[in-house]
Write a protein that holds these residues in place. Structure first.
Motif, PDB file in Angstrom:
ATOM      1  N   HIS A 239       1.221  -1.196   0.188  1.00 41.14           N
ATOM      2  CA  HIS A 239       0.084  -0.073  -0.016  1.00 41.14           C
ATOM      3  C   HIS A 239       0.808   1.040  -0.103  1.00 41.14           C
ATOM      4  O   HIS A 239       0.586   2.431  -0.701  1.00 41.14           O
ATOM      5  N   ARG A 240       2.141   1.043   0.853  1.00 36.57           N
ATOM      6  CA  ARG A 240       3.103   2.660   1.164  1.00 36.57           C
ATOM      7  C   ARG A 240       3.476   2.813  -0.311  1.00 36.57           C
ATOM      8  O   ARG A 240       3.931   3.149  -1.275  1.00 36.57           O
ATOM      9  N   GLU A 241       3.849   1.696  -0.809  1.00 36.48           N
ATOM     10  CA  GLU A 241       4.673   1.502  -1.877  1.00 36.48           C
ATOM     11  C   GLU A 241       3.853   2.147  -3.983  1.00 36.48           C
ATOM     12  O   GLU A 241       4.112   3.179  -4.194  1.00 36.48           O
ATOM     13  N   PHE A 246       2.631   7.022  -6.890  1.00 34.38           N
ATOM     14  CA  PHE A 246       1.397   7.124  -7.371  1.00 34.38           C
ATOM     15  C   PHE A 246       2.215   8.795  -7.187  1.00 34.38           C
ATOM     16  O   PHE A 246       1.814   9.495  -8.533  1.00 34.38           O
ATOM     17  N   MET A 247       2.267   9.112  -5.972  1.00 36.72           N
ATOM     18  CA  MET A 247       3.181  10.776  -6.106  1.00 36.72           C
ATOM     19  C   MET A 247       3.834  10.920  -6.880  1.00 36.72           C
ATOM     20  O   MET A 247       4.185  12.380  -7.138  1.00 36.72           O
ATOM     21  N   GLY A 248       5.152  10.472  -7.018  1.00 36.48           N
ATOM     22  CA  GLY A 248       6.157  10.066  -7.575  1.00 36.48           C
ATOM     23  C   GLY A 248       6.046  10.198  -8.598  1.00 36.48           C
ATOM     24  O   GLY A 248       6.825  10.129  -9.904  1.00 36.48           O
ATOM     25  N   LYS A 249       4.534   9.839  -9.636  1.00 38.52           N
ATOM     26  CA  LYS A 249       4.517   9.732 -11.301  1.00 38.52           C
ATOM     27  C   LYS A 249       5.268   8.621 -11.757  1.00 38.52           C
ATOM     28  O   LYS A 249       6.140   8.726 -13.208  1.00 38.52           O
ATOM     29  N   ARG A 250       5.698   7.273 -10.741  1.00 38.66           N
ATOM     30  CA  ARG A 250       5.628   6.114 -11.449  1.00 38.66           C
ATOM     31  C   ARG A 250       5.301   4.798 -11.215  1.00 38.66           C
ATOM     32  O   ARG A 250       3.632   4.611 -10.871  1.00 38.66           O
TER      33      ARG A 250
END
Length: 257
Positions: A239-241, A246-250
């Protein structure tokens, strides 16, 4: 380790092949035990993130080996001792299970296919609820799963008439997920399994719990189980990954933990 099945783990995928090709992979008691033991091993192996069940040779599984049946047999006790424990072990497994149906799946072989989370079917595959042809009822959880997949009316038709279902018709009626050509069979099954193995394994297990709860709990109790499951999922590394990716757009890289 096994004599009636072939079991290998590679790249996060457990490959389980029913291995009595000269008997169309018909079940004997030893095969029931070995399938159960292999699924149990896969369930507890952190390296396994997806399971594929298929058959060696030209059949998936033709059902019970009738050479083991005699007129004095207690068929109910056979289910309690052999088929029930095997199907329950599959049901308890919280990793995704693919039934790679490479040929005929008849009788208990049909039941085994139904117990899987996904059914990928070769153009050569077919399904047959053959029990009625020997004066028996569908067993090994067959009608439990079949009714959920195709509805009560269609389940009755398939079980009482005992007619063969082609691979294409199986997909059309919702009995199977994907129809795969003979030419690309191995490649496409491997690609599908690899895709599942790369997903957040713990979340998949919790989704499987919720899917089972739909038929077992009241709506109020289901919502509570849903909340408990989401709490567990929210604490996983995957979940953390997913959030960080998502936040890092990767693209996320899940560990299955």
């Amino acid at each position: 380790m096994f004599e009636t099945i072939r079991y290998d783990v590679k790249d996060g995928i457990a490959w389980l092949y029913l291995n009595r090709p000269t008997k169309l992979n018909a079940f004997i008691a030893q095969m029931n035990r070995e399938v159960k033991d292999a699924i149990k091993a896969a369930s507890s192996d952190d390296q396994v993130r997806c399971v594929v069940i298929s058959g060696e040779g030209r059949a998936f599984c033709s059902g019970q080996d009738l050479s083991e049946v005699d007129e004095n047999m207690d068929h109910g006790q056979v289910l309690r001792d052999h088929y029930g424990p095997m199907i329950m072990q599959i049901r308890k497994c919280e990793k995704p299970i693919i039934g790679a149906i490479n040929g005929v799946a008849a009788g208990a072989g049909f039941s085994l296919a139904l117990a899987c989370d996904f059914r990928l079917v070769s153009e050569r595959a077919s399904f047959l609820n053959a029990f009625v042809h020997v004066g028996l009822i569908p067993d090994s959880g067959n009608l439990y799963y079949l009714t959920q997949l195709v509805g009560q009316a269609k389940a009755a038709e398939l079980s009482i008439l005992g007619e063969k279902v082609s691979a294409a018709d199986a997909v059309d009626m919702g009995l199977a997920n994907r129809l795969i050509s003979v030419e690309t069979w191995e490649e496409d099954v491997h690609a599908f399994a690899t895709r599942l193995a790369a997903l957040p394994t713990k979340a998949i297990g919790l989704i499987k719990r919720s899917l089972k709860a739909v038929t077992e709990l009241s709506f109020e109790d289901y919502l509570e189980q849903e909340a408990q499951g989401q709490r567990i999922a929210g604490l996983t590394n995957d979940h953390r990954e997913g959030i960080n990716a998502f936040m890092g757009k990767r693209k996320p890289v899940y560990s299955g933990q």
